[in-house]
Design an enzyme around this catalytic site. Structure first.
Site, PDB file in Angstrom:
ATOM      1  N   GLU A   5       0.804  -1.222   0.000  1.00  0.00           N
ATOM      2  CA  GLU A   5       0.000   0.000   0.000  1.00  0.00           C
ATOM      3  C   GLU A   5       0.840   1.277   0.000  1.00  0.00           C
ATOM      4  O   GLU A   5       0.614   2.170  -0.813  1.00  0.00           O
ATOM      5  CB  GLU A   5      -0.934   0.021   1.223  1.00  0.00           C
ATOM      6  CG  GLU A   5      -1.767   1.287   1.256  1.00  0.00           C
ATOM      7  CD  GLU A   5      -2.814   1.318   2.354  1.00  0.00           C
ATOM      8  OE1 GLU A   5      -2.647   0.620   3.363  1.00  0.00           O
ATOM      9  OE2 GLU A   5      -3.786   2.065   2.183  1.00  0.00           O
ATOM     10  N   ASP A  40      -0.908  -5.030   3.009  1.00  0.00           N
ATOM     11  CA  ASP A  40      -1.440  -3.821   3.652  1.00  0.00           C
ATOM     12  C   ASP A  40      -0.891  -3.797   5.081  1.00  0.00           C
ATOM     13  O   ASP A  40      -1.279  -4.608   5.916  1.00  0.00           O
ATOM     14  CB  ASP A  40      -2.985  -3.865   3.677  1.00  0.00           C
ATOM     15  CG  ASP A  40      -3.565  -2.528   4.118  1.00  0.00           C
ATOM     16  OD1 ASP A  40      -2.820  -1.725   4.727  1.00  0.00           O
ATOM     17  OD2 ASP A  40      -4.759  -2.288   3.865  1.00  0.00           O
ATOM     18  N   ILE A  90      -1.123  -1.613   7.619  1.00  0.00           N
ATOM     19  CA  ILE A  90      -2.171  -1.333   8.615  1.00  0.00           C
ATOM     20  C   ILE A  90      -3.464  -1.128   7.841  1.00  0.00           C
ATOM     21  O   ILE A  90      -3.629  -0.123   7.144  1.00  0.00           O
ATOM     22  CB  ILE A  90      -1.900  -0.064   9.451  1.00  0.00           C
ATOM     23  CG1 ILE A  90      -0.558  -0.147  10.176  1.00  0.00           C
ATOM     24  CG2 ILE A  90      -3.035   0.138  10.469  1.00  0.00           C
ATOM     25  CD1 ILE A  90      -0.264   1.050  11.092  1.00  0.00           C
ATOM     26  N   ASP A  91      -4.360  -2.082   7.946  1.00  0.00           N
ATOM     27  CA  ASP A  91      -5.676  -1.871   7.346  1.00  0.00           C
ATOM     28  C   ASP A  91      -6.592  -1.349   8.440  1.00  0.00           C
ATOM     29  O   ASP A  91      -6.762  -2.001   9.478  1.00  0.00           O
ATOM     30  CB  ASP A  91      -6.243  -3.156   6.747  1.00  0.00           C
ATOM     31  CG  ASP A  91      -7.599  -2.854   6.124  1.00  0.00           C
ATOM     32  OD1 ASP A  91      -7.688  -1.889   5.356  1.00  0.00           O
ATOM     33  OD2 ASP A  91      -8.576  -3.551   6.459  1.00  0.00           O
ATOM     34  N   THR A 141      -6.315   2.330   8.909  1.00  0.00           N
ATOM     35  CA  THR A 141      -5.419   3.397   9.396  1.00  0.00           C
ATOM     36  C   THR A 141      -6.221   4.507  10.083  1.00  0.00           C
ATOM     37  O   THR A 141      -5.772   5.058  11.100  1.00  0.00           O
ATOM     38  CB  THR A 141      -4.566   3.966   8.242  1.00  0.00           C
ATOM     39  OG1 THR A 141      -3.802   2.896   7.690  1.00  0.00           O
ATOM     40  CG2 THR A 141      -3.621   5.050   8.720  1.00  0.00           C
ATOM     41  N   ASP A 195      -6.266  -4.782   0.105  1.00  0.00           N
ATOM     42  CA  ASP A 195      -7.382  -5.022   1.033  1.00  0.00           C
ATOM     43  C   ASP A 195      -8.036  -6.379   0.743  1.00  0.00           C
ATOM     44  O   ASP A 195      -8.718  -6.944   1.596  1.00  0.00           O
ATOM     45  CB  ASP A 195      -8.472  -3.952   0.874  1.00  0.00           C
ATOM     46  CG  ASP A 195      -7.980  -2.558   1.242  1.00  0.00           C
ATOM     47  OD1 ASP A 195      -7.391  -2.415   2.323  1.00  0.00           O
ATOM     48  OD2 ASP A 195      -8.187  -1.619   0.445  1.00  0.00           O
TER      49      ASP A 195
HETATM   50  C1  IPD Z   1      -8.856   1.216   3.976  1.00  0.00           C
HETATM   51  C2  IPD Z   1      -9.839   0.738   5.031  1.00  0.00           C
HETATM   52  C3  IPD Z   1     -11.136   1.487   4.839  1.00  0.00           C
HETATM   53  C4  IPD Z   1     -11.711   1.293   3.429  1.00  0.00           C
HETATM   54  C5  IPD Z   1     -10.666   1.633   2.375  1.00  0.00           C
HETATM   55  C6  IPD Z   1      -9.397   0.824   2.624  1.00  0.00           C
HETATM   56  P1  IPD Z   1      -6.365   1.469   4.881  1.00  0.00           P
HETATM   57  O1  IPD Z   1      -7.592   0.661   4.144  1.00  0.00           O
HETATM   58  O2  IPD Z   1     -10.032  -0.646   4.981  1.00  0.00           O
HETATM   59  O3  IPD Z   1     -12.081   1.078   5.780  1.00  0.00           O
HETATM   60  O4  IPD Z   1     -12.820   2.133   3.252  1.00  0.00           O
HETATM   61  O5  IPD Z   1     -11.182   1.353   1.097  1.00  0.00           O
HETATM   62  O6  IPD Z   1      -8.459   1.098   1.601  1.00  0.00           O
HETATM   63  O7  IPD Z   1      -6.148   2.733   4.092  1.00  0.00           O
HETATM   64  O8  IPD Z   1      -6.792   1.740   6.262  1.00  0.00           O
HETATM   65  O9  IPD Z   1      -5.234   0.508   4.721  1.00  0.00           O
END
Ligand code: IPD
Length: 256
Positions: A49, A69, A71-72, A74, A199
């Site tokens: 990411e 990813d 930190i999913d 963030t 994701d």
């Molecule tokens: C995001 C989260 C968020 C979702 C975004 C993702 P990130 O990932 O999962 O809830 O709405 O589409 O990209 O930016 O926290 O790694």
């Protein structure tokens, strides 16, 4: 690292929108994962990411590729909302082979291996098997765009599912953990526009191995780079949701 940093002060920056956040911990964790893996597997490729946010191309070749990813969730992490995960998927010849997702605060490790099942801390995962949208708990995420046209479509998609009498629609702030809830039978479906290959990669294997379906919002096969998905406990449920949705265009990961 993430658990410790969750309650500490953070330096927060934005990426594609004011709601698309990144911290120094995202970078630290991503660098750590990539350097450890690169040492063991020097010929492998990486899609990650924060590297992508810095301009690295997201192209899935036939070579063994780790899709990361760090930190999913963030935004949750920034707010100390304890729903954050690390997600690592692995593909060979463009086929997703395995995925691991770690819920950092609850210390739950979700794993899936193509043909080898899906597990959470060693316990086998099974989707709910629900086929009826009027009995479903549905999860989604908002995605980063907040312009009026996008928000209108996002809310109208949610409204369509509520009109179809879904029991509820939830937004927990982490796509990967929402997808893990689907895999474990705690929810019946998930859809989103605006998520990314990092994701989806690990979660796709976990859901499929738990007996679920992961497809494109058009109702066709999943396109990992298309920034959109419908996942559900059954194909019937996935198709009902795909038919109800209006498309929100986020472009493709491999064209950015
Ligand atoms: C995001 C989260 C968020 C979702 C975004 C993702 P990130 O990932 O999962 O809830 O709405 O589409 O990209 O930016 O926290 O790694």
């Amino acid at each position: 690292i993430i658990r410790k940093a969750l309650t500490e002060e953070k330096r927060v920056s934005t990426k594609t929108s004011a709601a698309d956040l990144v911290t120094e911990t995202d970078h630290l964790v991503e660098d750590l994962i990539i350097s450890e893996l690169r040492e063991r597997f020097p010929s492998h490729r990486f899609i990650a990411e924060e590297a992508a946010a810095s301009g690295a191309k997201c192209v899935l070749t036939h070579n063994p590729t780790w899709i990361i990813d760090p930190i999913d969730g963030t935004c949750n992490f920034v707010h100390r909302f304890p729903t954050v995960a690390v997600s690592i998927g692995f593909a060979v010849r463009q086929e997703l082979e395995f995925g691991v997702i770690y819920h950092c605060t609850e210390e739950r490790l979700y794993t899936g291996r193509r043909g080898g099942g899906a597990f959470c801390n060693g316990q086998r995962l099974r989707v709910s098997g629900e086929t009826d949208l009027s009995k479903a708990l549905v999860l989604t995420e908002i995605g980063p765009k907040r312009d009026p046209a996008t928000l209108k479509l996002f809310l109208s998609n949610m409204e369509r599912l509520l009109h179809a009498k879904a029991h509820g629609v939830r937004v927990i702030g982490s796509s990967t953990l929402a997808l893990c809830h689907l895999a474990s039978g705690a929810a019946d479906a998930y859809y989103q526009f605006g998520l990314h290959c990092w994701d989806l990669a690990a979660a796709t294997v976990i859901i499929r191995e738990a007996g679920g379906i992961v497809i494109d919002t058009s109702g066709g096969p999943l396109d990992l780079m298309a920034c959109r998905v419908v996942a559900a406990s059954t194909r019937e449920m996935a198709m009902l949701i795909a038919q109800a949705l209006q498309t929100i265009n986020y472009g493709r990961d491999d064209e950015k």
